[in-house]
Design a protein around this motif. Structure first.
Motif, PDB file in Angstrom:
ATOM      1  N   ILE A 186      48.251  37.114  36.556  1.00 34.93           N
ATOM      2  CA  ILE A 186      49.326  36.870  35.597  1.00 34.93           C
ATOM      3  C   ILE A 186      48.808  36.890  34.165  1.00 34.93           C
ATOM      4  CG2 ILE A 186      51.019  35.164  34.809  1.00 34.93           C
ATOM      5  CD1 ILE A 186      51.313  34.285  37.733  1.00 34.93           C
ATOM      6  N   ASP A 187      47.571  36.416  33.950  1.00 30.87           N
ATOM      7  CA  ASP A 187      47.014  36.392  32.594  1.00 30.87           C
ATOM      8  C   ASP A 187      46.402  37.719  32.173  1.00 30.87           C
ATOM      9  OD1 ASP A 187      44.652  36.552  34.010  1.00 30.87           O
ATOM     10  OD2 ASP A 187      43.842  34.639  33.318  1.00 30.87           O
ATOM     11  N   GLY A 188      46.504  38.746  33.043  1.00 35.00           N
ATOM     12  CA  GLY A 188      45.986  40.062  32.710  1.00 35.00           C
ATOM     13  C   GLY A 188      44.590  40.343  33.235  1.00 35.00           C
ATOM     14  N   SER A 189      43.919  39.347  33.780  1.00 31.13           N
ATOM     15  CA  SER A 189      42.581  39.562  34.344  1.00 31.13           C
ATOM     16  C   SER A 189      42.666  40.544  35.507  1.00 31.13           C
ATOM     17  CB  SER A 189      41.984  38.239  34.838  1.00 31.13           C
ATOM     18  OG  SER A 189      41.865  37.310  33.789  1.00 31.13           O
ATOM     19  N   GLU A 190      41.687  41.446  35.596  1.00 34.04           N
ATOM     20  CA  GLU A 190      41.627  42.411  36.694  1.00 34.04           C
ATOM     21  C   GLU A 190      40.387  42.147  37.533  1.00 34.04           C
ATOM     22  OE1 GLU A 190      41.811  46.308  35.001  1.00 34.04           O
ATOM     23  OE2 GLU A 190      43.986  46.226  34.722  1.00 34.04           O
ATOM     24  N   LEU A 191      40.581  41.998  38.841  1.00 38.20           N
ATOM     25  CA  LEU A 191      39.496  41.685  39.751  1.00 38.20           C
ATOM     26  C   LEU A 191      39.397  42.761  40.826  1.00 38.20           C
ATOM     27  CD1 LEU A 191      40.296  37.892  40.355  1.00 38.20           C
ATOM     28  CD2 LEU A 191      38.907  38.896  38.525  1.00 38.20           C
ATOM     29  N   PRO A 192      38.192  43.211  41.134  1.00 41.00           N
ATOM     30  CA  PRO A 192      38.035  44.229  42.185  1.00 41.00           C
ATOM     31  C   PRO A 192      38.175  43.632  43.577  1.00 41.00           C
ATOM     32  CG  PRO A 192      35.889  43.542  41.369  1.00 41.00           C
ATOM     33  CD  PRO A 192      36.902  42.829  40.518  1.00 41.00           C
ATOM     34  N   VAL A 193      38.657  44.443  44.498  1.00 42.96           N
ATOM     35  CA  VAL A 193      38.743  44.051  45.906  1.00 42.96           C
ATOM     36  C   VAL A 193      37.798  44.957  46.688  1.00 42.96           C
ATOM     37  CG1 VAL A 193      40.237  43.745  47.908  1.00 42.96           C
ATOM     38  CG2 VAL A 193      41.166  43.425  45.598  1.00 42.96           C
ATOM     39  N   SER A 194      36.807  44.383  47.334  1.00 42.65           N
ATOM     40  CA  SER A 194      35.855  45.204  48.081  1.00 42.65           C
ATOM     41  C   SER A 194      36.421  45.552  49.449  1.00 42.65           C
ATOM     42  CB  SER A 194      34.519  44.478  48.228  1.00 42.65           C
ATOM     43  OG  SER A 194      34.669  43.299  48.992  1.00 42.65           O
ATOM     44  N   GLN A 195      35.915  46.622  50.041  1.00 49.35           N
ATOM     45  CA  GLN A 195      36.419  47.101  51.321  1.00 49.35           C
ATOM     46  C   GLN A 195      36.279  46.057  52.413  1.00 49.35           C
ATOM     47  OE1 GLN A 195      38.451  49.938  50.457  1.00 49.35           O
ATOM     48  NE2 GLN A 195      37.891  50.184  52.602  1.00 49.35           N
ATOM     49  N   SER A 196      35.207  45.266  52.362  1.00 46.91           N
ATOM     50  CA  SER A 196      34.967  44.287  53.417  1.00 46.91           C
ATOM     51  C   SER A 196      35.947  43.120  53.377  1.00 46.91           C
ATOM     52  CB  SER A 196      33.527  43.763  53.337  1.00 46.91           C
ATOM     53  OG  SER A 196      33.269  43.194  52.071  1.00 46.91           O
ATOM     54  N   TYR A 197      36.689  42.983  52.254  1.00 43.54           N
ATOM     55  CA  TYR A 197      37.625  41.860  52.134  1.00 43.54           C
ATOM     56  C   TYR A 197      39.077  42.304  52.009  1.00 43.54           C
ATOM     57  CZ  TYR A 197      33.625  38.772  51.425  1.00 43.54           C
ATOM     58  OH  TYR A 197      32.462  38.064  51.595  1.00 43.54           O
ATOM     59  N   ILE A 198      39.335  43.621  52.043  1.00 39.85           N
ATOM     60  CA  ILE A 198      40.702  44.096  51.840  1.00 39.85           C
ATOM     61  C   ILE A 198      41.626  43.593  52.948  1.00 39.85           C
ATOM     62  CG2 ILE A 198      40.268  46.268  53.041  1.00 39.85           C
ATOM     63  CD1 ILE A 198      42.654  45.666  50.063  1.00 39.85           C
ATOM     64  N   THR A 199      41.100  43.438  54.176  1.00 43.32           N
ATOM     65  CA  THR A 199      41.920  42.936  55.284  1.00 43.32           C
ATOM     66  C   THR A 199      42.399  41.527  55.012  1.00 43.32           C
ATOM     67  OG1 THR A 199      40.724  44.331  56.858  1.00 43.32           O
ATOM     68  CG2 THR A 199      41.987  42.491  57.759  1.00 43.32           C
ATOM     69  N   ASN A 200      41.539  40.683  54.422  1.00 44.40           N
ATOM     70  CA  ASN A 200      41.933  39.315  54.061  1.00 44.40           C
ATOM     71  C   ASN A 200      43.170  39.331  53.182  1.00 44.40           C
ATOM     72  OD1 ASN A 200      39.632  38.583  55.401  1.00 44.40           O
ATOM     73  ND2 ASN A 200      38.568  37.759  53.622  1.00 44.40           N
ATOM     74  N   LEU A 201      43.138  40.198  52.175  1.00 41.64           N
ATOM     75  CA  LEU A 201      44.247  40.262  51.208  1.00 41.64           C
ATOM     76  C   LEU A 201      45.500  40.816  51.851  1.00 41.64           C
ATOM     77  CD1 LEU A 201      44.821  39.698  48.191  1.00 41.64           C
ATOM     78  CD2 LEU A 201      44.260  42.098  47.740  1.00 41.64           C
ATOM     79  N   ARG A 202      45.357  41.863  52.649  1.00 43.24           N
ATOM     80  CA  ARG A 202      46.523  42.458  53.316  1.00 43.24           C
ATOM     81  C   ARG A 202      47.186  41.451  54.251  1.00 43.24           C
ATOM     82  NH1 ARG A 202      47.535  47.752  52.835  1.00 43.24           N
ATOM     83  NH2 ARG A 202      45.926  49.181  52.052  1.00 43.24           N
TER      84      ARG A 202
END
Length: 223
Positions: A202-218
């Motif tokens: 929300i504050d505009g910060s951009e964070l990378p999502v690594s392949q090994s953790y993309i399932t967690n987010l999905r």
């Protein structure tokens, strides 16, 4: 590894299992490593990524035991499981070879050991500030230190990301080896020019999502 060592591995491993089964949970895992290679592994956990013959990863419990020859225990990240796990490693000998016996307790055990944090105390200059967990937008590991962010302000904590991952409420998601994010502060997810996912807060910060953790987010956000 020589044939003699291979031939006695099963018998030795079974001896250790017989000694351990009286005090470890039935769904715990047991691994034995010799000469930086896993020679035995037993587990009822379905999401584990470990096989006999697999090399020991640097920094893992088995790796630390083989290097230091001392008992080692730690909460580790998801290099083996889909979630953090708690393990204890013991220095042993197999056919006069230095070895490591590792007992990995199920992820549920780690989660039940302690209650989730209600707040974190962060340091700014020479002040310590207790901050309610739900106000923290994300947490970062940078230069071997841990930082968390509230309304654009940065605070330092002595607690590592690995430890935090097991003590944070479920709305905090690990998205990278260096980042944990509060999903309530996520504005959007999108792919960058290299097709890697980026989380924008929300504050505009951009964070990378690594392949090994993309399932967690999905799984957390169902997309």
């Amino acid at each position: 590894m020589n044939n003699k060592l291979n031939s006695c591995t099963k018998d030795i491993s079974q001896q250790y299992i017989m000694m351990l089964k009286d005090w470890i949970p039935t769904d715990a895992s047991i691994a034995i490593a010799v000469e930086n290679t896993y020679i035995y592994f037993h587990s009822s956990h379905q999401n584990i990524r470990l096989e006999v013959g697999q090399p020991v990863l640097p920094g893992s419990i088995a790796g630390q035991v083989l290097q230091t020859r001392q008992k080692t225990e730690a909460i580790l990240d998801n290099s083996l499981f889909d979630t953090p796990y708690y393990g204890i490693g013991y220095p042993i000998n197999v056919q006069n070879q230095p070895a490591a016996l590792v007992v990995v307790l199920p992820p549920a055990f780690s989660a039940k050991k302690t209650e989730p944090f209600q707040f974190l105390t962060g340091k700014q200059e020479e002040e310590w500030n207790p901050i309610a967990i739900n106000k923290i937008s994300h947490i970062e590991s940078l230069q071997k230190k841990t930082w968390f962010y509230v309304d654009g302000e940065q605070f330092k904590t002595t607690i590592t990301l690995k430890e935090l991952q097991t003590r944070l409420p479920s709305y905090f998601i690990r998205i990278h080896r260096s980042y944990i994010v509060n999903i309530h502060f996520i504005k959007k997810m999108a792919r960058d020019l290299t097709s890697n996912f980026i989380v924008t807060l929300i504050d505009g910060s951009e964070l990378p999502v690594s392949q090994s953790y993309i399932t967690n987010l999905r799984n957390a956000l169902e997309f």
